[in-house]
Design a protein around this motif. Structure first.
Motif, short mmCIF file in Angstrom:
data_model
loop_
_atom_site.label_atom_id
_atom_site.label_comp_id
_atom_site.label_asym_id
_atom_site.label_seq_id
_atom_site.Cartn_x
_atom_site.Cartn_y
_atom_site.Cartn_z
N LYS A 1 4.79 -151.52 55.32
CA LYS A 1 3.73 -151.37 54.33
C LYS A 1 4.36 -151.10 52.97
CE LYS A 1 0.15 -149.57 57.45
NZ LYS A 1 -0.75 -148.42 57.72
N GLU B 1 6.84 -148.11 53.59
CA GLU B 1 6.70 -147.47 54.89
C GLU B 1 7.23 -148.45 55.95
OE1 GLU B 1 3.02 -145.15 56.09
OE2 GLU B 1 2.89 -146.87 57.47
N GLN C 1 -0.46 -153.72 54.05
CA GLN C 1 0.34 -154.23 55.17
C GLN C 1 1.06 -155.50 54.74
OE1 GLN C 1 0.09 -152.61 58.42
NE2 GLN C 1 2.03 -153.68 58.68
N TRP D 1 9.93 -159.70 54.60
CA TRP D 1 8.50 -159.38 54.68
C TRP D 1 7.82 -159.76 53.37
CZ3 TRP D 1 6.53 -157.08 59.22
CH2 TRP D 1 7.51 -156.78 60.18
N ILE E 1 3.98 -160.30 50.84
CA ILE E 1 2.58 -159.99 50.55
C ILE E 1 2.19 -160.72 49.28
CG2 ILE E 1 3.05 -157.94 49.13
CD1 ILE E 1 0.58 -156.64 50.49
N THR F 1 8.43 -149.18 59.95
CA THR F 1 8.34 -148.75 61.34
C THR F 1 9.30 -149.58 62.19
OG1 THR F 1 6.00 -148.14 61.07
CG2 THR F 1 6.81 -148.42 63.32
N THR G 1 8.51 -144.07 62.09
CA THR G 1 8.14 -144.59 60.77
C THR G 1 8.81 -143.74 59.70
OG1 THR G 1 6.00 -145.43 61.52
CG2 THR G 1 6.22 -144.96 59.17
N TRP H 1 -1.88 -148.22 50.52
CA TRP H 1 -0.87 -148.86 51.37
C TRP H 1 -1.34 -150.24 51.79
CZ3 TRP H 1 3.91 -147.32 51.58
CH2 TRP H 1 4.23 -145.98 51.36
N ARG I 1 3.33 -149.84 48.81
CA ARG I 1 2.32 -149.22 47.97
C ARG I 1 2.81 -149.17 46.53
NH1 ARG I 1 0.41 -143.01 48.71
NH2 ARG I 1 2.26 -142.69 47.39
N ALA J 1 7.04 -153.28 61.63
CA ALA J 1 5.93 -153.23 60.68
C ALA J 1 6.41 -152.66 59.36
CB ALA J 1 4.78 -152.38 61.22
#
Length: 265
Positions: free
Chosen positions: A200, A233, A210, A219, A221, A235, A241, A208, A202, A198
């Protein structure tokens, strides 16, 4: 036995421009950390010989040029039964050659990072040439790594493997790419468990957010994050994390790589 044929990997470009940033971090854990190493399991291993400089570039995990990314030749492609659709990318394994006194180099083992996928070939059975077909547990190594545990003439070797913690130099790397409001982040050089479950992100004007797994350890967004410092962030599969604040400065741009803090190994 003749050496296995090398497989072509998709070519990817990775621009590494590590900038100095002021970043802090902290750990949280939702589950107990994974043990340092697990028990040994049986598998087989083959190798590919890099006759072209481009053979060091690419792979199904998206790390790009593996030398520039810091992985070198200590890498491995995994068969479908091990690859977990890319989630395993970044995990580390220890391999040793077994059960063949003629070809094994006694008392040796290697530590490699999962960076690629060995696709199945359903034109052959798993026992008759489809080395990476399910349910086979198969590792494909650069010849430089293979020759540390076995003589190259061996070809397709029985090995044992176990999952171990990764040890990496420097911090976790975040390569920011994309265009407009589409932001893609390649996360590499991850110590500890190595594989990410995972992420995140910010910015200074957001909470934050996802991120979704695009492929491998890329990854993404959809959000307008330009002209804002970025924090991450991350994990890993053992439930730890790591939060790195203000990794990318306000004037970041697509194509740059930034370095955060690092998991303990």
């Amino acid at each position: 036995m003749s050496p296995p044929a090398k497989t072509e990997a998709p070519l990817l470009a990775l621009l590494l421009l590590t900038l100095t940033s002021t970043a802090t971090s902290h750990y949280t854990s939702s589950s107990p950390p994974a043990p340092q190493s697990s028990q040994w399991h049986p598998a087989r291993a083959t190798y590919y010989a890099a006759s072209d400089p481009r053979d060091a570039v690419g792979g199904a995990c998206g790390y790009g040029d593996l030398v520039k990314a810091g992985y070198g030749m200590a890498t491995v492609g995994l068969s479908e039964s091990l690859f977990e659709r890319g989630q395993i990318c970044g995990a580390c394994f220890e391999l040793r050659c077994v059960d063949d006194l003629r070809w094994c180099i006694p008392g040796t083992s290697i530590i490699v990072t999962a960076t690629n996928f060995c696709a199945p070939n359903y034109g052959f059975t798993a026992e008759g040439g489809g080395r990476c077909n399910p349910p086979n547990k198969h590792f494909v190594l650069p010849i430089e790594a293979f020759e540390k545990i076995a003589i190259w003439k061996a070809g397709n070797m029985p090995v044992q493997y176990r999952r171990i913690k990764c040890r990496k130099e420097g911090g976790v790397r975040f390569t920011v790419d994309g265009s407009g409001i589409f932001v893609s982040v390649l996360i590499s050089n991850v110590a500890g468990a190595g594989d990410i479950v995972a992420v995140k992100i910010r910015a200074s004007k957001t909470g934050w957010l996802q991120m979704g797994r695009n492929w491998g350890q890329n990854w993404h967004i959809n959000s307008d994050l330009k002209n804002q410092p970025l924090s991450f962030e991350v994990t890993t599969s053992d439930g730890l994390t790591l939060t790195s604040y203000n990794v990318a400065p306000k004037d970041w741009s697509f194509g740059q790589t930034f370095e955060g803090k690092q998991f303990q190994s």
